[in-house]
Structure formats: structure tokens, C-alpha cells
Enzyme design. Structure first.
Site, mmCIF file in Angstrom:
data_model
loop_
_atom_site.group_PDB
_atom_site.id
_atom_site.type_symbol
_atom_site.label_atom_id
_atom_site.label_comp_id
_atom_site.label_asym_id
_atom_site.label_seq_id
_atom_site.Cartn_x
_atom_site.Cartn_y
_atom_site.Cartn_z
ATOM 1 N N GLU A 263 0.891 -1.164 0.000
ATOM 2 C CA GLU A 263 0.000 0.000 0.000
ATOM 3 C C GLU A 263 0.922 1.205 0.000
ATOM 4 O O GLU A 263 1.754 1.344 0.909
ATOM 5 C CB GLU A 263 -0.873 -0.059 1.249
ATOM 6 C CG GLU A 263 -1.959 0.972 1.260
ATOM 7 C CD GLU A 263 -2.031 1.649 2.596
ATOM 8 O OE1 GLU A 263 -1.624 2.824 2.665
ATOM 9 O OE2 GLU A 263 -2.459 1.007 3.565
ATOM 10 N N CYS A 300 -2.229 7.721 4.848
ATOM 11 C CA CYS A 300 -2.294 7.499 3.402
ATOM 12 C C CYS A 300 -3.686 7.852 2.891
ATOM 13 O O CYS A 300 -3.893 7.955 1.693
ATOM 14 C CB CYS A 300 -1.939 6.069 3.071
ATOM 15 S SG CYS A 300 -2.928 4.956 4.005
#
Ligand SMILES: NC(=O)C1=CN([C@@H]2O[C@H](COP(=O)(O)OP(=O)(O)OC[C@H]3O[C@@H](n4cnc5c(N)ncnc54)[C@H](OP(=O)(O)O)[C@@H]3O)[C@@H](O)[C@H]2O)C=CC1
Ligand SMILES: O=C(O)CCC(=O)C(=O)O
Length: 526
Positions: A263, A300
Site C-alpha cells: 500500500e 495514506c
């Protein structure tokens, strides 16, 4: 107790080469020094993991669930020492870390319930049809099996929930895979406390010693050796695009390539639809700035891009967001490196000819602090320079002013893959949003309405993923129970004698699973 050891299987060992963590708020080095694991340590941890794999894979769902719950309890038993160390090493506040600990232990317990329930096995049986013409059908039984040892990289920005016992570790252990963790070098003390909790749960539950190992270190070479080890069968990672792609390359170049679930980077567009913007622009601005500056923007899922049609309503939003940001306090970032890359990203935007600085937050009062930054540009300029869509990790965001909704669609369609997209909309926006939705869903892993993207729910229906570069594999998720499928593979058993069939697909169904038989789920209406 923290003594800087590596935890390899049920042993602990000190390495000759050491490194230290630092308090990002003061720059002070923290005691003790930590072992820098070597390639030999990687090889030993991976050999133990491979030796543990068959026994751990064979653990029944109840024992494995009890093990996951024992890890959660052992983490809680560390008590306040864990929070205090994580605060020192990350600069994150107590309330955030206490919440993150709850998310970590809740995640382990959720996976325990998933393991017990058994759907992840996907037990599927197509009974034999010996009399079928022209050819008989064999007896076919399929179930999921663990892929084998998994390497997990701790993330800098979630010292608990995305680190040693975070979602990658929890889902791999739930799947029946031993785990070798490479801790993040910014918080090795926090990592060691959690690793000791896992190690104690392994012993307490009688799992094979190599089910878990923890390797601290601060070199790329350590991570490269781990991903390159032939006994590792999959990798979980949260971090930078450069780091994630380096691991993807190493994994692809192995004699036996393996999947890397990385990720990486995302700017999480927020689309302000016209009616919502006109009706509640000021409230939206305040909610936006709160989400942008939370945790120094080190998520994120941080809302790094706002897209809306220009006009009076957007002017009002920009002014209100600018005022709110100008009142926002500076916040300590996780490490000098992360702070430096934030400063560099903000400077690039501030100096860009086509970008106007709307506001900055209150000035720094200490080391490694992020001062919030809000910029604006036009859709034409945004479309002309891909650099304006690059992630600036921290509390920085760009507002893109569009001429009309067609422009909004063009900007969204131009974006790289994202973890999330947010629609702020009212009832009068529904028709326009319906046109936009497929374009958004094509670009992201999660579309949300009238909320903010930060703060991911750990749940069955969650997707924390998305097309590249949000992740290296947009078909899955790193948060939520679906994450277990990254570490499973299907195996079919054809015409096996009943004595050889695994419990999940045995005729007697000893685990009481709801299995799919001849295409129909047991217990569902025919
Ligand atoms: N989008 C997101 O979710 C996040 C993005 N970031 C971004 O990452 C930047 C740096 O932060 P950080 O969290 O340290 O992320 P990194 O990607 O730099 O590091 C994460 C982990 O991967 C390892 N690693 C990195 N590159 C390699 C490589 N080439 N080979 C082998 N291992 C490697 C690191 O090991 P070691 O350091 O020991 O070499 C560390 O353990 C931030 O400024 C931010 O831009 C960070 C966190 C989350
Ligand atoms: O917003 C969250 O809760 C999770 C964010 C995340 O996954 C990350 O920052 O790495």
C-alpha cells in the site's frame, strides 16, 4: 522490557551492529541500542518459519482463533509502557496511540471470529456423478490453504495498527501463515514490546516456535534479503512508492516470483458537489481542515486533493478553509526523513508557477514539525502537470478549480489509482453524482459520501486498497477481513479417499461449515 534484541522463533539474540531510535520532538537518541539483523538472521528466521508452516497451517480454527486472541491480550498486558514508548518514538499523542492499540487488538479479535466462522476456507464440493453421460463427473472438493511464510514490513505512520501486530500480521496469521516481521526503524522499541507479546502468545498457545519472528534493522539490505528469501511466499507492506516498488521488483526477480501487497501512495480526492458546496461550504471547510491536519496529515488516506466547480460558493469554501488552516497548530512528524520530504513537497508546490498558496498553518515551535499547507490551481493547469497530483505525505492539499462538471470528470479521470474518493453531496447533486460515480469507482478502492477519508473502519465490507499506485495489487485490501485472502490459495482435491480429506471438505463436516455443495450454499434457500 526492551533490550534491543531480535526475536527469532522462541529465542532472543543481540546483534553486534546497533542502531538507535530518536524522539522526533527533540531529536534525542533513545536508549537502548537495537540489533541490526543480518542476512544470516533473516535466513534463520525464514528457515524456522518454513519448518513451522505445515504444523501451523494444520492448527484447527478454534486453536488458531484462541492464539489470535492471546496476542491481543498479551499486547494489552504490556500496559502503559507500550503507549509511552510509542509516544516517544513517533511524536504521536497518547489519545491517538490508545485508539490505535484498541484498533490493533480489535483487529486481532475480529480475525479470530473470522477464523472460527470458517467462510475463508471457501469449502466447495461438487459430488461425483458416476452415471453422467457421456462422461462421469469426478468427486471434486476445493478449499483454501495458507500460502506459507509471509514477510511483513512495519509502517512508520501506524506504530501499532500497521506494524508488528498490525493488519498484515493479523490476516497472515489468521490464514495459517507464519510471519517474519521487519520492524520499522523509527519505532523499534514499540516494535519489540509488541513482538515480545506475540512471542509469548506463541509459547502459551503451543504453536510451532517459528510461527513468528521479529527482525529489527534500518537498512534496505535487510528488507531485500527478507523478500529475496526463497522460503517467503508473500509480502505485506505499507510505506513509500519507492520502497514498495523496490520490493515488488525484488519479488518479481526471484527464481520463484511471489506477490507483494504494497500500500503506497494516494492523494484521496474530495469532490465538492455544487449543491452541497452552496449549502454548507463553511462547515465543509472546517471538516476538511480537521481531516487534513489530523496526525500531522500522516495518513495514506489524507485528503490531498479537493475538486470543485469554481464560483462564489467555492470562493467561500477556500476562504473558510484558509482561515481554519491558518489557525492550525504545527505538529511533530514521525521522523526527520518524513519531515524533510514533506518540506520538499510543499516547497515544490509553493514555487510552482501555476499554483497559488491559499494558507499555511501556525509557524513551527520545535523540531520536525509540519506546518499545514493549502494550495489552489485550475483544472487546466492540474491536467497539464502530473507533478501536481503527486502525494505530499503530511498536511498538504491542493484545491482544483474546474470550469464545470465535465471538467470535474476530466480531472477525476486523469488521476492515478487512489485508496479513496469522497463525494460531498446533497439531494440536488444526486443526478450529477450518478454520472461521476463510475468514473470514481474506476480509480479508487473506496468511494465515500459526506464524510472524510481518514480513519478506516476495520470491518468485513471495508476495502483499503485501489489501483496502482495506491497499491501494487488493486484486487484486494490491507484492512478488513477480506485481507485474509491475500495469503490463501485454492487447492482442489479430486476423488480422494474419505480418510485423506481435510476436515473442511470431509463428508462428515466436523467443523460444521456452511459449504457450497453443487453450487448451492448449505443452509441457503434452493
Ligand atoms: N502512503 C502511505 O501510506 C505512506 C507513505 N509514506 C511515504 O514514505 C516516506 C518514507 O517513509 P517510510 O515510512 O520510512 O517509508 P519507506 O517506504 O521508506 O520505508 C518503509 C519500510 O520499507 C523498507 N524499505 C524502503 N525502501 C526499501 C528498499 N529499496 N529495499 C528494501 N527495503 C526498503 C524500509 O526499510 P529501511 O528504512 O530499514 O531501509 C522500511 O522498513 C514518507 O515520507 C511518505 O512519503 C510513509 C508511510 C505511509
Ligand atoms: O486512515 C486510516 O485509518 C488508515 C490510513 C493508512 O492506512 C495509512 O496511513 O497507512
Amino acid at each position: 522490557m526492551i533490550n534491543g534484541a531480535m526475536l527469532i522463533g522462541d529465542t532472543e539474540r543481540q546483534a553486534a551492529s546497533r542502531f538507535q531510535s530518536h524522539d522526533p520532538a527533540t531529536g534525542a537518541a533513545l536508549e537502548p541500542g537495537f540489533s541490526s539483523a543480518t542476512a544470516e538472521d533473516v535466513a534463520e528466521a525464514c528457515a524456522l518459519a518454513a519448518a513451522a508452516a505445515p504444523g501451523y497451517a494444520a492448527s484447527d480454527p478454534e486453536s488458531r482463533a484462541v492464539f489470535l486472541e492471546a496476542i491481543a491480550s498479551a499486547i494489552e498486558a504490556v500496559g502503559d509502557d507500550l503507549i509511552l514508548r510509542a509516544m516517544q518514538e513517533s511524536g504521536l499523542p497518547r489519545a491517538r496511540l490508545e485508539g490505535e492499540r484498541g484498533r490493533t487488538t480489535g483487529q486481532l479479535r475480529l480475525f479470530a471470529s473470522v477464523v472460527r466462522q470458517g467462510d475463508w476456507l471457501d469449502a466447495t464440493i461438487d459430488p461425483a456423478m458416476p452415471d453422467r453421460a457421456p462422461l462421469p463427473r469426478p468427486d471434486l472438493r476445493r478449499m483454501n490453504l495458507p500460502v506459507g511464510p509471509v514477510a511483513v514490513f512495519g509502517a512508520s505512520n501506524f506504530p501499532l495498527a500497521f506494524s508488528v501486530a498490525g493488519g498484515d500480521t493479523a490476516s497472515a496469521l489468521a490464514a495459517g501463515c507464519p510471519v517474519v516481521v521487519k520492524g520499522h526503524p523509527a519505532h523499534p522499541g514499540t516494535g519489540e514490546l509488541v513482538a515480545r507479546a506475540i512471542q509469548s502468545a506463541v509459547t502459551q498457545c503451543g504453536m510451532p516456535a517459528g510461527t513468528f519472528s521479529y527482525l529489527p534493522g534500518e537498512t534496505n539490505a535487510l528488507g531485500a534479503a527478507l523478500v529475496g528469501d526463497p522460503r517467503i511466499k508473500a509480502v505485506g507492506f505499507t510505506g513509500s512508492r519507492g520502497g514498495g516498488l523496490a520490493l515488488v521488483r525484488i519479488a518479481a526477480e526471484r527464481a520463484e516470483p511471489i506477490p507483494v501487497y504494497a500500500e503506497m501512495s494516494s492523494i484521496n480526492p474530495v469532490i465538492l458537489m455544487p449543491a452541497a458546496l452552496a449549502a454548507r461550504g463553511t462547515a465543509l471547510a472546517e471538516g476538511f481542515v480537521q481531516s487534513l491536519t489530523m496526525g500531522a496529515g500522516q495518513f495514506c488516506t489524507n485528503p490531498g486533493l479537493v475538486i470543485a466547480v469554481g464560483g462564489e460558493a467555492l470562493d467561500g469554501f477556500v476562504a473558510a478553509a484558509g482561515e481554519a488552516l491558518a489557525r492550525s497548530a504545527p505538529a511533530t512528524m514521525l521522523s526527520p526523513g518524513i519531515h524533510a520530504s514533506f518540506e520538499q513537497g510543499v516547497a515544490l508546490l509553493a514555487q510552482h508557477d501555476s499554483v497559488e498558496t491559499v494558507a499555511r498553518g501556525l509557524p513551527c515551535t520545535g523540531e520536525n514539525q509540519a506546518v499545514g499547507a493549502l494550495f489552489q490551481t485550475s483544472a487546466a493547469q492540474f491536467l497539464a502537470d502530473a507533478a501536481l497530483g503527486h502525494e505530499v505525505f503530511g498536511s498538504s492539499s491542493v484545491i482544483v478549480r474546474c470550469a464545470d462538471l465535465a471538467d470535474v470528470v476530466r480531472v477525476v479521470a486523469s488521476l492515478e489509482g487512489q485508496l479513496t474518493a469522497t463525494l460531498q453531496l446533497d439531494q440536488a447533486d444526486i443526478a450529477d453524482a450518478r454520472r461521476l460515480l463510475p468514473v470514481l469507482a474506476d480509480r479508487v478502492g473506496r468511494v465515500l459520501a459526506n464524510g472524510w477519508p481518514t480513519g478506516v473502519e476495520v470491518a468485513h465490507a471495508m476495502v483499503h486498497g485501489g489501483p496502482f499506485p495506491a497499491t501494487s495489487d488493486g484486487r484486494t485490501t490491507s484492512v478488513g477481513t477480506l485481507a485474509i485472502h491475500r495469503f490463501l490459495r485454492p487447492v482442489a482435491f479430486q476423488n480422494l479417499p474419505p480418510e485423506l480429506l481435510p476436515n473442511a471438505i470431509a463428508e462428515t463436516n466436523p467443523w460444521g461449515l456452511a459449504r457450497r455443495i453443487d453450487g448451492i450454499r448449505e443452509g441457503s434457500p434452493r
